[in-house]
Design an enzyme around this catalytic site. Structure first.
Site, short mmCIF file in Angstrom:
data_model
loop_
_atom_site.label_atom_id
_atom_site.label_comp_id
_atom_site.label_asym_id
_atom_site.label_seq_id
_atom_site.Cartn_x
_atom_site.Cartn_y
_atom_site.Cartn_z
N ASP A 118 42.97 99.55 35.42
CA ASP A 118 43.23 99.62 36.86
C ASP A 118 42.97 101.03 37.40
OD1 ASP A 118 44.44 98.38 39.27
OD2 ASP A 118 45.96 99.94 38.99
N GLU A 150 38.02 99.24 36.60
CA GLU A 150 38.10 98.99 38.03
C GLU A 150 37.83 100.31 38.73
OE1 GLU A 150 40.80 97.77 41.81
OE2 GLU A 150 41.49 99.17 40.31
C1 BGC Z 1 44.84 96.71 42.11
C2 BGC Z 1 45.75 96.51 43.28
C3 BGC Z 1 46.87 97.52 43.18
C4 BGC Z 1 46.34 98.95 43.00
C5 BGC Z 1 47.40 99.91 42.61
C6 BGC Z 1 44.35 98.12 42.36
O1 BGC Z 1 43.17 98.50 42.27
O2 BGC Z 1 43.79 95.78 42.07
O3 BGC Z 1 46.23 95.20 43.36
O4 BGC Z 1 47.65 97.46 44.34
O5 BGC Z 1 45.38 98.99 41.99
O6 BGC Z 1 47.80 99.67 41.29
#
Ligand code: BGC
Length: 554
Positions: free
Chosen positions: A208, A250
Protein backbone atom coordinates in the site's frame (compact mmCIF):
# COMPACT_ATOMS: atom_id res chain seq x y z
CA UNK A 1 5.85 -26.55 10.55
CA UNK A 2 6.51 -24.21 7.63
CA UNK A 3 3.39 -23.99 5.48
CA UNK A 4 3.71 -23.91 1.73
CA UNK A 5 2.54 -21.22 -0.62
CA UNK A 6 -0.04 -22.38 -3.10
CA UNK A 7 1.89 -22.42 -6.34
CA UNK A 8 4.76 -23.97 -8.28
CA UNK A 9 5.03 -21.57 -11.26
CA UNK A 10 7.26 -18.59 -10.36
CA UNK A 11 5.41 -16.42 -12.92
CA UNK A 12 1.93 -17.38 -11.71
CA UNK A 13 0.90 -13.75 -11.32
CA UNK A 14 1.29 -13.18 -15.07
CA UNK A 15 -1.34 -15.77 -15.87
CA UNK A 16 -3.55 -14.83 -12.93
CA UNK A 17 -7.00 -13.33 -12.83
CA UNK A 18 -7.23 -11.46 -9.57
CA UNK A 19 -10.44 -10.88 -7.59
CA UNK A 20 -10.34 -8.09 -5.02
CA UNK A 21 -12.60 -8.39 -1.99
CA UNK A 22 -13.11 -7.07 1.52
CA UNK A 23 -13.72 -10.03 3.87
CA UNK A 24 -16.27 -7.95 5.80
CA UNK A 25 -18.40 -7.49 2.67
CA UNK A 26 -18.43 -10.97 1.20
CA UNK A 27 -20.35 -13.41 3.40
CA UNK A 28 -21.28 -13.42 7.07
CA UNK A 29 -21.18 -16.98 8.45
CA UNK A 30 -21.90 -16.17 12.11
CA UNK A 31 -24.72 -13.73 11.40
CA UNK A 32 -23.35 -10.80 13.36
CA UNK A 33 -23.79 -8.47 10.39
CA UNK A 34 -20.12 -8.49 9.34
CA UNK A 35 -18.49 -10.77 6.76
CA UNK A 36 -15.85 -13.18 8.05
CA UNK A 37 -13.24 -15.77 7.01
CA UNK A 38 -15.62 -18.64 7.64
CA UNK A 39 -18.06 -16.97 5.27
CA UNK A 40 -15.35 -16.55 2.67
CA UNK A 41 -14.54 -20.26 2.89
CA UNK A 42 -18.19 -21.01 2.21
CA UNK A 43 -18.06 -18.88 -0.93
CA UNK A 44 -14.88 -20.36 -2.41
CA UNK A 45 -16.99 -22.59 -4.66
CA UNK A 46 -18.48 -19.46 -6.16
CA UNK A 47 -15.06 -17.91 -6.75
CA UNK A 48 -13.69 -21.11 -8.23
CA UNK A 49 -16.74 -21.32 -10.50
CA UNK A 50 -16.22 -17.75 -11.61
CA UNK A 51 -12.78 -18.81 -12.77
CA UNK A 52 -10.61 -16.27 -10.97
CA UNK A 53 -7.24 -17.62 -9.86
CA UNK A 54 -6.11 -15.26 -7.13
CA UNK A 55 -7.82 -13.44 -4.27
CA UNK A 56 -6.61 -10.07 -3.08
CA UNK A 57 -7.96 -9.45 0.42
CA UNK A 58 -8.35 -5.90 1.71
CA UNK A 59 -6.96 -5.28 5.24
CA UNK A 60 -8.35 -7.67 7.85
CA UNK A 61 -6.07 -6.84 10.79
CA UNK A 62 -7.02 -5.46 14.22
CA UNK A 63 -7.78 -1.81 13.62
CA UNK A 64 -9.97 1.06 14.83
CA UNK A 65 -11.37 0.93 11.26
CA UNK A 66 -11.23 4.66 10.69
CA UNK A 67 -9.82 4.00 7.20
CA UNK A 68 -11.50 0.65 6.69
CA UNK A 69 -8.54 -1.25 8.10
CA UNK A 70 -5.74 0.65 6.35
CA UNK A 71 -5.18 1.97 9.88
CA UNK A 72 -3.54 -1.10 11.39
CA UNK A 73 -3.17 -1.55 15.16
CA UNK A 74 -1.63 -5.06 15.06
CA UNK A 75 0.04 -6.46 11.93
CA UNK A 76 0.09 -10.08 13.01
CA UNK A 77 -3.49 -10.84 13.89
CA UNK A 78 -7.04 -10.85 12.58
CA UNK A 79 -9.71 -8.30 13.45
CA UNK A 80 -12.04 -10.20 15.81
CA UNK A 81 -15.07 -9.28 13.67
CA UNK A 82 -13.60 -11.37 10.83
CA UNK A 83 -12.52 -14.41 12.86
CA UNK A 84 -9.28 -15.77 14.28
CA UNK A 85 -5.87 -16.69 12.96
CA UNK A 86 -7.06 -20.30 12.90
CA UNK A 87 -9.94 -19.24 10.65
CA UNK A 88 -7.47 -17.46 8.40
CA UNK A 89 -5.30 -20.58 8.12
CA UNK A 90 -8.34 -22.70 7.30
CA UNK A 91 -9.30 -20.21 4.63
CA UNK A 92 -5.79 -20.17 3.16
CA UNK A 93 -5.61 -23.96 2.99
CA UNK A 94 -9.06 -24.16 1.43
CA UNK A 95 -8.12 -21.53 -1.16
CA UNK A 96 -4.85 -23.31 -1.99
CA UNK A 97 -6.65 -26.64 -2.34
CA UNK A 98 -8.67 -24.98 -5.09
CA UNK A 99 -5.48 -23.56 -6.67
CA UNK A 100 -6.48 -20.05 -5.70
CA UNK A 101 -3.55 -17.84 -4.71
CA UNK A 102 -3.98 -15.35 -1.89
CA UNK A 103 -2.52 -11.84 -1.82
CA UNK A 104 -2.90 -9.72 1.31
CA UNK A 105 -2.23 -6.09 2.18
CA UNK A 106 1.03 -4.85 3.59
CA UNK A 107 0.53 -1.29 4.76
CA UNK A 108 4.15 -0.17 5.01
CA UNK A 109 3.83 3.56 4.98
CA UNK A 110 1.83 4.14 8.14
CA UNK A 111 0.11 2.55 11.11
CA UNK A 112 -2.96 3.51 13.08
CA UNK A 113 -2.33 6.00 15.88
CA UNK A 114 -3.69 3.20 18.10
CA UNK A 115 -0.72 0.95 17.20
CA UNK A 116 1.46 0.26 20.27
CA UNK A 117 4.51 1.52 18.32
CA UNK A 118 2.91 4.95 18.05
CA UNK A 119 1.64 5.00 21.62
CA UNK A 120 5.14 4.13 22.80
CA UNK A 121 6.77 6.69 20.48
CA UNK A 122 4.67 9.59 21.75
CA UNK A 123 6.09 9.42 25.23
CA UNK A 124 9.55 8.00 24.47
CA UNK A 125 12.59 10.28 24.87
CA UNK A 126 13.18 12.49 21.84
CA UNK A 127 16.32 10.84 20.50
CA UNK A 128 15.29 7.26 21.29
CA UNK A 129 14.87 4.44 18.79
CA UNK A 130 11.24 4.06 19.91
CA UNK A 131 10.39 7.69 19.26
CA UNK A 132 12.14 7.39 15.92
CA UNK A 133 9.62 4.82 14.61
CA UNK A 134 7.70 7.85 13.32
CA UNK A 135 8.54 11.20 11.73
CA UNK A 136 8.44 14.19 14.08
CA UNK A 137 8.97 17.92 13.84
CA UNK A 138 8.80 20.99 16.07
CA UNK A 139 7.19 23.00 13.30
CA UNK A 140 4.92 22.40 10.34
CA UNK A 141 7.57 23.79 8.02
CA UNK A 142 9.38 20.62 7.06
CA UNK A 143 8.69 18.90 3.71
CA UNK A 144 6.53 21.76 2.49
CA UNK A 145 6.65 20.51 -1.11
CA UNK A 146 4.76 17.30 -0.38
CA UNK A 147 1.15 17.48 -1.55
CA UNK A 148 -1.84 16.54 0.61
CA UNK A 149 -3.52 13.41 -0.79
CA UNK A 150 -6.86 13.27 1.04
CA UNK A 151 -7.72 16.86 0.15
CA UNK A 152 -11.32 16.55 1.34
CA UNK A 153 -10.30 15.65 4.91
CA UNK A 154 -6.82 16.99 5.64
CA UNK A 155 -5.18 20.38 5.15
CA UNK A 156 -1.67 19.49 6.27
CA UNK A 157 0.58 16.45 6.42
CA UNK A 158 1.52 17.42 10.00
CA UNK A 159 -0.62 17.01 13.12
CA UNK A 160 0.26 18.24 16.61
CA UNK A 161 0.53 15.58 19.28
CA UNK A 162 0.25 17.07 22.79
CA UNK A 163 1.70 13.95 24.45
CA UNK A 164 4.83 14.12 22.32
CA UNK A 165 4.99 17.90 22.29
CA UNK A 166 5.71 17.72 18.57
CA UNK A 167 4.08 17.41 15.18
CA UNK A 168 3.99 13.99 13.46
CA UNK A 169 4.00 13.37 9.72
CA UNK A 170 1.13 11.63 7.88
CA UNK A 171 0.44 11.43 4.15
CA UNK A 172 -3.11 10.20 4.67
CA UNK A 173 -5.59 10.69 7.53
CA UNK A 174 -4.22 12.32 10.70
CA UNK A 175 -4.88 9.09 12.58
CA UNK A 176 -2.36 7.31 10.28
CA UNK A 177 1.15 8.43 11.35
CA UNK A 178 3.85 7.58 8.78
CA UNK A 179 6.56 5.14 9.78
CA UNK A 180 10.13 6.40 9.60
CA UNK A 181 12.27 4.29 7.27
CA UNK A 182 15.39 6.21 8.24
CA UNK A 183 15.20 4.16 11.42
CA UNK A 184 16.57 0.66 10.63
CA UNK A 185 14.41 -0.81 13.41
CA UNK A 186 11.30 -0.03 11.33
CA UNK A 187 12.39 -2.09 8.33
CA UNK A 188 13.37 -4.94 10.68
CA UNK A 189 9.84 -4.89 12.13
CA UNK A 190 8.25 -4.88 8.69
CA UNK A 191 10.37 -7.82 7.53
CA UNK A 192 9.22 -9.74 10.58
CA UNK A 193 5.60 -8.98 9.74
CA UNK A 194 6.17 -10.23 6.21
CA UNK A 195 7.83 -13.42 7.45
CA UNK A 196 4.88 -14.03 9.73
CA UNK A 197 2.39 -14.10 6.84
CA UNK A 198 4.72 -15.77 4.34
CA UNK A 199 5.35 -18.52 6.85
CA UNK A 200 1.60 -19.07 6.99
CA UNK A 201 1.66 -19.42 3.22
CA UNK A 202 0.31 -16.21 1.66
CA UNK A 203 1.35 -15.86 -1.96
CA UNK A 204 1.96 -12.15 -2.11
CA UNK A 205 1.48 -8.66 -0.78
CA UNK A 206 -0.13 -5.56 -2.17
CA UNK A 207 2.25 -2.88 -0.95
CA UNK A 208 0.00 0.00 0.00
CA UNK A 209 1.04 3.59 -0.74
CA UNK A 210 4.69 2.81 -1.47
CA UNK A 211 5.77 6.10 -3.09
CA UNK A 212 5.69 7.86 0.27
CA UNK A 213 7.97 5.69 2.43
CA UNK A 214 10.82 8.17 2.74
CA UNK A 215 10.84 11.98 3.14
CA UNK A 216 13.58 14.35 2.03
CA UNK A 217 13.67 18.15 2.30
CA UNK A 218 13.23 20.05 -0.95
CA UNK A 219 11.46 17.17 -2.73
CA UNK A 220 7.85 16.09 -3.27
CA UNK A 221 8.65 13.20 -0.90
CA UNK A 222 7.42 10.76 -3.54
CA UNK A 223 9.33 8.06 -5.47
CA UNK A 224 12.65 8.91 -3.83
CA UNK A 225 15.78 6.79 -4.38
CA UNK A 226 15.82 5.90 -0.70
CA UNK A 227 12.26 4.59 -0.98
CA UNK A 228 13.42 2.29 -3.77
CA UNK A 229 16.28 1.13 -1.56
CA UNK A 230 13.77 0.06 1.08
CA UNK A 231 11.72 -1.85 -1.49
CA UNK A 232 14.79 -3.57 -2.90
CA UNK A 233 15.76 -4.66 0.60
CA UNK A 234 12.28 -6.13 1.04
CA UNK A 235 12.57 -7.98 -2.27
CA UNK A 236 16.02 -9.37 -1.37
CA UNK A 237 14.64 -10.60 1.92
CA UNK A 238 11.78 -12.43 0.20
CA UNK A 239 13.88 -13.89 -2.61
CA UNK A 240 16.33 -15.34 -0.10
CA UNK A 241 13.63 -17.17 1.84
CA UNK A 242 10.29 -17.49 0.11
CA UNK A 243 10.08 -18.81 -3.45
CA UNK A 244 7.27 -17.83 -5.83
CA UNK A 245 5.83 -14.99 -3.77
CA UNK A 246 4.77 -11.74 -5.38
CA UNK A 247 4.97 -8.03 -4.52
CA UNK A 248 2.40 -5.70 -6.06
CA UNK A 249 3.14 -1.98 -5.74
CA UNK A 250 0.41 0.55 -5.25
CA UNK A 251 2.09 3.61 -6.75
CA UNK A 252 -0.48 6.04 -8.08
CA UNK A 253 1.99 7.77 -10.41
CA UNK A 254 2.74 8.41 -14.08
CA UNK A 255 4.15 5.43 -16.01
CA UNK A 256 7.68 6.84 -16.09
CA UNK A 257 7.62 7.22 -12.29
CA UNK A 258 6.15 3.76 -11.76
CA UNK A 259 8.77 2.06 -13.92
CA UNK A 260 11.47 2.25 -11.18
CA UNK A 261 9.21 0.23 -8.84
CA UNK A 262 10.07 -2.79 -10.98
CA UNK A 263 13.82 -2.01 -10.74
CA UNK A 264 15.83 -4.38 -12.91
CA UNK A 265 13.44 -7.13 -11.97
CA UNK A 266 14.77 -6.80 -8.41
CA UNK A 267 12.05 -4.66 -6.83
CA UNK A 268 8.30 -5.32 -7.23
CA UNK A 269 6.95 -8.03 -9.50
CA UNK A 270 3.84 -6.05 -10.32
CA UNK A 271 2.50 -2.51 -10.11
CA UNK A 272 -0.92 -1.06 -10.84
CA UNK A 273 -1.28 0.87 -14.08
CA UNK A 274 -3.11 3.88 -12.61
CA UNK A 275 -3.03 6.27 -15.61
CA UNK A 276 -4.48 3.69 -18.01
CA UNK A 277 -7.66 3.20 -15.98
CA UNK A 278 -9.31 6.64 -16.32
CA UNK A 279 -8.27 6.76 -19.98
CA UNK A 280 -10.31 3.67 -20.75
CA UNK A 281 -13.36 5.52 -19.42
CA UNK A 282 -12.30 8.66 -21.30
CA UNK A 283 -11.87 6.82 -24.61
CA UNK A 284 -15.32 5.33 -24.17
CA UNK A 285 -17.00 8.64 -23.49
CA UNK A 286 -15.13 10.52 -26.21
CA UNK A 287 -15.67 7.63 -28.62
CA UNK A 288 -12.04 8.06 -29.56
CA UNK A 289 -9.10 5.71 -28.96
CA UNK A 290 -6.63 8.57 -28.60
CA UNK A 291 -6.41 8.79 -24.77
CA UNK A 292 -5.89 5.02 -24.52
CA UNK A 293 -3.34 4.84 -27.31
CA UNK A 294 -1.44 7.83 -25.95
CA UNK A 295 -0.98 6.28 -22.51
CA UNK A 296 -0.17 2.82 -23.89
CA UNK A 297 2.51 4.38 -26.07
CA UNK A 298 3.98 6.15 -23.03
CA UNK A 299 4.00 2.92 -21.05
CA UNK A 300 7.58 1.70 -20.71
CA UNK A 301 8.62 -1.88 -21.36
CA UNK A 302 9.12 -3.98 -18.23
CA UNK A 303 11.83 -6.43 -17.22
CA UNK A 304 10.83 -9.97 -18.14
CA UNK A 305 9.41 -11.29 -14.87
CA UNK A 306 7.38 -8.12 -14.27
CA UNK A 307 3.74 -7.38 -15.02
CA UNK A 308 1.22 -4.54 -14.92
CA UNK A 309 -1.85 -4.94 -12.72
CA UNK A 310 -4.89 -3.66 -14.62
CA UNK A 311 -8.22 -2.63 -13.17
CA UNK A 312 -11.37 -0.69 -13.96
CA UNK A 313 -12.61 -0.18 -10.43
CA UNK A 314 -11.42 -0.90 -6.90
CA UNK A 315 -12.30 -0.13 -3.28
CA UNK A 316 -11.24 3.53 -3.59
CA UNK A 317 -12.64 6.40 -5.59
CA UNK A 318 -11.90 6.23 -9.33
CA UNK A 319 -8.77 8.27 -8.93
CA UNK A 320 -8.11 11.20 -11.25
CA UNK A 321 -4.72 12.06 -9.84
CA UNK A 322 -2.86 10.87 -12.92
CA UNK A 323 -4.68 12.98 -15.51
CA UNK A 324 -4.27 16.62 -16.57
CA UNK A 325 -6.56 19.30 -15.06
CA UNK A 326 -8.46 19.43 -18.35
CA UNK A 327 -8.93 15.68 -18.43
CA UNK A 328 -10.12 15.72 -14.82
CA UNK A 329 -12.76 18.33 -15.61
CA UNK A 330 -13.85 16.23 -18.54
CA UNK A 331 -14.11 13.07 -16.44
CA UNK A 332 -16.11 14.86 -13.73
CA UNK A 333 -18.50 16.16 -16.34
CA UNK A 334 -18.82 12.85 -18.14
CA UNK A 335 -18.99 10.49 -15.16
CA UNK A 336 -20.18 12.38 -12.08
CA UNK A 337 -22.94 14.79 -12.93
CA UNK A 338 -23.97 14.39 -9.26
CA UNK A 339 -21.34 16.22 -7.13
CA UNK A 340 -22.15 13.77 -4.32
CA UNK A 341 -20.26 11.17 -6.37
CA UNK A 342 -16.97 13.12 -6.15
CA UNK A 343 -14.39 12.49 -3.47
CA UNK A 344 -10.87 13.88 -3.16
CA UNK A 345 -9.56 13.87 -6.74
CA UNK A 346 -11.88 11.16 -7.94
CA UNK A 347 -15.31 9.62 -8.39
CA UNK A 348 -16.71 7.17 -5.84
CA UNK A 349 -18.81 4.97 -8.08
CA UNK A 350 -18.87 1.37 -9.19
CA UNK A 351 -18.45 0.17 -12.75
CA UNK A 352 -22.10 -0.37 -13.69
CA UNK A 353 -23.41 3.03 -12.51
CA UNK A 354 -20.41 4.76 -14.10
CA UNK A 355 -21.43 3.51 -17.52
CA UNK A 356 -25.16 4.11 -17.02
CA UNK A 357 -25.79 0.42 -16.41
CA UNK A 358 -25.20 -0.18 -20.10
CA UNK A 359 -24.37 -3.86 -20.55
CA UNK A 360 -22.52 -3.30 -23.83
CA UNK A 361 -20.28 -0.67 -22.27
CA UNK A 362 -19.52 -2.95 -19.33
CA UNK A 363 -18.65 -5.75 -21.74
CA UNK A 364 -16.50 -3.49 -23.89
CA UNK A 365 -14.50 -2.14 -20.94
CA UNK A 366 -14.12 -5.67 -19.58
CA UNK A 367 -12.86 -6.88 -22.95
CA UNK A 368 -10.14 -4.21 -22.80
CA UNK A 369 -9.30 -5.08 -19.21
CA UNK A 370 -8.93 -8.74 -20.10
CA UNK A 371 -6.92 -8.26 -23.31
CA UNK A 372 -4.50 -5.41 -22.51
CA UNK A 373 -0.98 -6.42 -21.46
CA UNK A 374 -1.10 -7.15 -17.78
CA UNK A 375 -3.06 -9.09 -15.20
CA UNK A 376 -6.73 -8.12 -14.82
CA UNK A 377 -8.25 -7.39 -11.43
CA UNK A 378 -11.98 -7.73 -10.92
CA UNK A 379 -13.57 -5.85 -8.03
CA UNK A 380 -16.10 -7.96 -6.10
CA UNK A 381 -19.66 -7.39 -7.24
CA UNK A 382 -18.71 -5.87 -10.58
CA UNK A 383 -19.14 -9.30 -12.18
CA UNK A 384 -22.88 -9.00 -11.49
CA UNK A 385 -23.11 -5.25 -12.15
CA UNK A 386 -23.61 -4.16 -8.54
CA UNK A 387 -24.44 -0.52 -7.82
CA UNK A 388 -23.21 1.88 -5.14
CA UNK A 389 -24.52 4.27 -2.50
CA UNK A 390 -22.78 7.64 -2.58
CA UNK A 391 -24.61 8.72 0.57
CA UNK A 392 -22.63 6.39 2.82
CA UNK A 393 -19.66 8.73 3.23
CA UNK A 394 -15.98 8.36 2.32
CA UNK A 395 -15.60 5.35 -0.01
CA UNK A 396 -18.10 3.17 1.84
CA UNK A 397 -20.63 3.37 -0.98
CA UNK A 398 -18.55 0.96 -3.11
CA UNK A 399 -18.00 -1.43 -0.17
CA UNK A 400 -21.57 -2.58 0.49
CA UNK A 401 -22.50 -6.25 1.14
CA UNK A 402 -22.17 -8.68 -1.74
CA UNK A 403 -25.58 -9.45 -3.24
CA UNK A 404 -26.08 -13.21 -3.20
CA UNK A 405 -29.86 -13.64 -3.48
CA UNK A 406 -33.10 -11.65 -3.39
CA UNK A 407 -33.70 -12.70 0.25
CA UNK A 408 -33.28 -10.48 3.31
CA UNK A 409 -29.92 -8.66 3.41
CA UNK A 410 -29.20 -10.08 -0.05
CA UNK A 411 -28.47 -13.29 1.91
CA UNK A 412 -25.12 -11.77 2.84
CA UNK A 413 -26.10 -12.19 6.48
CA UNK A 414 -29.08 -13.41 8.50
CA UNK A 415 -28.61 -10.65 11.09
CA UNK A 416 -31.27 -8.02 11.60
CA UNK A 417 -30.83 -5.49 8.79
CA UNK A 418 -30.05 -2.78 11.35
CA UNK A 419 -26.98 -4.78 12.52
CA UNK A 420 -25.26 -4.96 9.15
CA UNK A 421 -21.93 -3.14 8.93
CA UNK A 422 -23.49 -1.29 5.98
CA UNK A 423 -26.92 -1.18 4.40
CA UNK A 424 -27.26 -3.33 1.30
CA UNK A 425 -28.05 -1.60 -2.00
CA UNK A 426 -31.82 -1.32 -2.24
CA UNK A 427 -32.66 1.00 -5.12
CA UNK A 428 -34.88 -0.32 -7.91
CA UNK A 429 -32.10 -0.65 -10.51
CA UNK A 430 -29.14 -2.03 -8.57
CA UNK A 431 -30.91 -3.29 -5.43
CA UNK A 432 -30.36 -6.88 -4.37
CA UNK A 433 -33.77 -7.93 -5.59
CA UNK A 434 -32.78 -6.94 -9.12
CA UNK A 435 -29.04 -7.71 -9.04
CA UNK A 436 -27.88 -10.87 -7.31
CA UNK A 437 -25.74 -13.95 -7.88
CA UNK A 438 -28.52 -16.50 -7.57
CA UNK A 439 -30.63 -14.95 -10.33
CA UNK A 440 -27.64 -14.48 -12.60
CA UNK A 441 -26.45 -18.06 -12.12
CA UNK A 442 -29.82 -19.24 -13.43
CA UNK A 443 -29.96 -16.80 -16.33
CA UNK A 444 -27.79 -17.99 -19.24
CA UNK A 445 -27.54 -14.48 -20.66
CA UNK A 446 -26.66 -12.70 -17.41
CA UNK A 447 -23.59 -10.52 -16.96
CA UNK A 448 -22.22 -13.11 -14.52
CA UNK A 449 -22.39 -15.90 -17.12
CA UNK A 450 -20.84 -13.61 -19.71
CA UNK A 451 -18.03 -12.76 -17.30
CA UNK A 452 -17.36 -16.45 -16.56
CA UNK A 453 -17.10 -17.06 -20.26
CA UNK A 454 -14.70 -14.16 -20.76
CA UNK A 455 -12.51 -15.35 -17.89
CA UNK A 456 -12.46 -18.86 -19.34
CA UNK A 457 -11.42 -17.55 -22.75
CA UNK A 458 -8.71 -15.38 -21.32
CA UNK A 459 -7.25 -18.43 -19.57
CA UNK A 460 -7.21 -20.44 -22.81
CA UNK A 461 -4.81 -18.01 -24.48
CA UNK A 462 -1.51 -17.39 -22.66
CA UNK A 463 -0.77 -14.53 -25.09
CA UNK A 464 -3.06 -12.29 -23.00
CA UNK A 465 -0.99 -12.62 -19.85
CA UNK A 466 2.43 -13.22 -21.34
CA UNK A 467 2.45 -11.73 -24.83
CA UNK A 468 3.63 -8.53 -26.47
CA UNK A 469 1.26 -5.84 -27.77
CA UNK A 470 1.36 -3.93 -31.05
CA UNK A 471 -1.15 -1.18 -31.68
CA UNK A 472 -2.66 -0.80 -35.16
CA UNK A 473 -3.49 2.66 -36.50
CA UNK A 474 -6.65 2.45 -38.60
CA UNK A 475 -8.05 5.74 -39.96
CA UNK A 476 -11.26 5.34 -37.96
CA UNK A 477 -10.32 6.61 -34.49
CA UNK A 478 -13.45 5.20 -32.90
CA UNK A 479 -11.88 1.78 -33.32
CA UNK A 480 -9.05 0.48 -31.16
CA UNK A 481 -7.13 -2.47 -32.64
CA UNK A 482 -4.09 -4.32 -31.36
CA UNK A 483 -2.25 -7.58 -31.73
CA UNK A 484 -1.11 -9.72 -28.80
CA UNK A 485 1.65 -12.23 -29.59
CA UNK A 486 3.31 -14.97 -27.60
CA UNK A 487 5.49 -17.56 -29.32
CA UNK A 488 3.55 -18.70 -32.35
CA UNK A 489 0.19 -17.51 -30.95
CA UNK A 490 -1.28 -14.34 -32.37
CA UNK A 491 -4.47 -12.67 -31.19
CA UNK A 492 -6.03 -9.70 -32.91
CA UNK A 493 -8.31 -7.53 -30.74
CA UNK A 494 -10.64 -4.95 -32.27
CA UNK A 495 -12.96 -2.73 -30.22
CA UNK A 496 -15.55 -0.16 -31.22
CA UNK A 497 -15.55 2.60 -28.60
CA UNK A 498 -18.65 4.25 -30.03
CA UNK A 499 -22.39 3.89 -29.60
CA UNK A 500 -22.94 3.40 -33.35
CA UNK A 501 -21.96 0.83 -35.96
CA UNK A 502 -18.43 1.35 -37.28
CA UNK A 503 -16.48 0.11 -40.26
CA UNK A 504 -12.72 -0.18 -40.18
CA UNK A 505 -9.88 -1.17 -42.50
CA UNK A 506 -6.95 -2.82 -40.78
CA UNK A 507 -3.43 -3.09 -42.19
CA UNK A 508 -2.88 -6.81 -41.71
CA UNK A 509 -0.59 -7.64 -44.64
CA UNK A 510 1.97 -8.99 -42.15
CA UNK A 511 -0.55 -11.75 -41.38
CA UNK A 512 -1.51 -12.55 -44.99
CA UNK A 513 -2.59 -16.17 -45.34
CA UNK A 514 -3.86 -16.50 -41.77
CA UNK A 515 -7.51 -17.07 -40.87
CA UNK A 516 -9.07 -14.90 -38.16
CA UNK A 517 -11.13 -17.15 -35.90
CA UNK A 518 -13.44 -15.22 -33.61
CA UNK A 519 -12.81 -16.63 -30.15
CA UNK A 520 -16.19 -16.13 -28.44
CA UNK A 521 -18.18 -17.95 -31.11
CA UNK A 522 -15.35 -19.88 -32.79
CA UNK A 523 -16.32 -18.50 -36.20
CA UNK A 524 -13.95 -18.32 -39.18
CA UNK A 525 -13.68 -15.05 -41.09
CA UNK A 526 -12.20 -14.74 -44.59
CA UNK A 527 -8.47 -15.38 -44.89
CA UNK A 528 -6.30 -12.26 -44.53
CA UNK A 529 -4.76 -11.04 -47.79
CA UNK A 530 -2.36 -8.28 -48.86
CA UNK A 531 -5.06 -5.60 -49.00
CA UNK A 532 -6.50 -3.81 -45.94
CA UNK A 533 -8.82 -6.10 -44.00
CA UNK A 534 -12.36 -4.77 -43.78
CA UNK A 535 -14.49 -5.26 -40.66
CA UNK A 536 -17.70 -3.82 -39.29
CA UNK A 537 -18.52 -3.70 -35.59
CA UNK A 538 -21.83 -3.13 -33.79
CA UNK A 539 -22.21 -0.42 -31.13
CA UNK A 540 -19.54 -0.98 -28.42
CA UNK A 541 -18.73 -4.24 -30.20
CA UNK A 542 -15.43 -6.02 -29.84
CA UNK A 543 -13.76 -9.03 -31.40
CA UNK A 544 -10.94 -11.24 -30.27
CA UNK A 545 -9.55 -13.24 -33.20
CA UNK A 546 -7.04 -16.01 -33.03
CA UNK A 547 -5.02 -15.78 -36.25
CA UNK A 548 -4.66 -19.39 -37.36
CA UNK A 549 -2.51 -20.92 -40.06
CA UNK A 550 -4.65 -23.50 -41.84
CA UNK A 551 -3.44 -26.44 -43.92
CA UNK A 552 -3.39 -25.56 -47.58
CA UNK A 553 -2.67 -21.88 -46.91
CA UNK A 554 0.81 -20.48 -47.20
C1 BGC B 1 -5.66 2.57 -0.11
C2 BGC B 1 -6.74 3.40 0.50
C3 BGC B 1 -6.24 3.92 1.83
C4 BGC B 1 -4.88 4.60 1.70
C5 BGC B 1 -4.24 4.86 3.01
C6 BGC B 1 -4.56 3.59 -0.28
O1 BGC B 1 -3.86 3.74 -1.30
O2 BGC B 1 -6.04 1.98 -1.33
O3 BGC B 1 -7.94 2.70 0.62
O4 BGC B 1 -7.17 4.82 2.35
O5 BGC B 1 -3.99 3.81 0.97
O6 BGC B 1 -3.81 3.65 3.57
Amino acid sequence: MRRRSGVADPLWYKRAIIYELPVKSFFDANNDGIGDFEGLVQKLDYLEGLGVTCLWLLPFFPSPLRDDGYDIADYCNIHPSYGTLEDFKRFLDAAHERHLQVVIELVLNHTSDAHPWFQRARTAPRESVERGYYVWSDTEDRYREARVIFVDSERSNWTWDPAAGAYYWHRFFRHQPDLNYDNPAVLREVLQVMDFWLELGVDGFRLDAVPYLVEREGTSCENLDDTHKVLKAIRRHIDARWPNRMLLAEANQWPADVRPYFGDGDECHMAFHFPLMPRMFMGLHLEDRHPIVEILEQTPALPDPCQWALFLRNHDELTLEMVTDEERDYMYLAYSADPQARLNLGIRRRLAPLVGNNRRRIELLSSLLFSFPGTPILYYGDEIGMGDNTHLGDRNGVRTPMQWTSDRNARFSRADPARLYSPVIMDPIYGYQAINVEAQERDPSSLLQWMKNLIGLRKLFPAFGLGSMELLHPANRKVLAYVRRHGSDTILCVANLSRSVQAVELELAAFAGLTPVEILGYTDLPVIGERPYFLTLGPYGFYWFELQRRDGHA
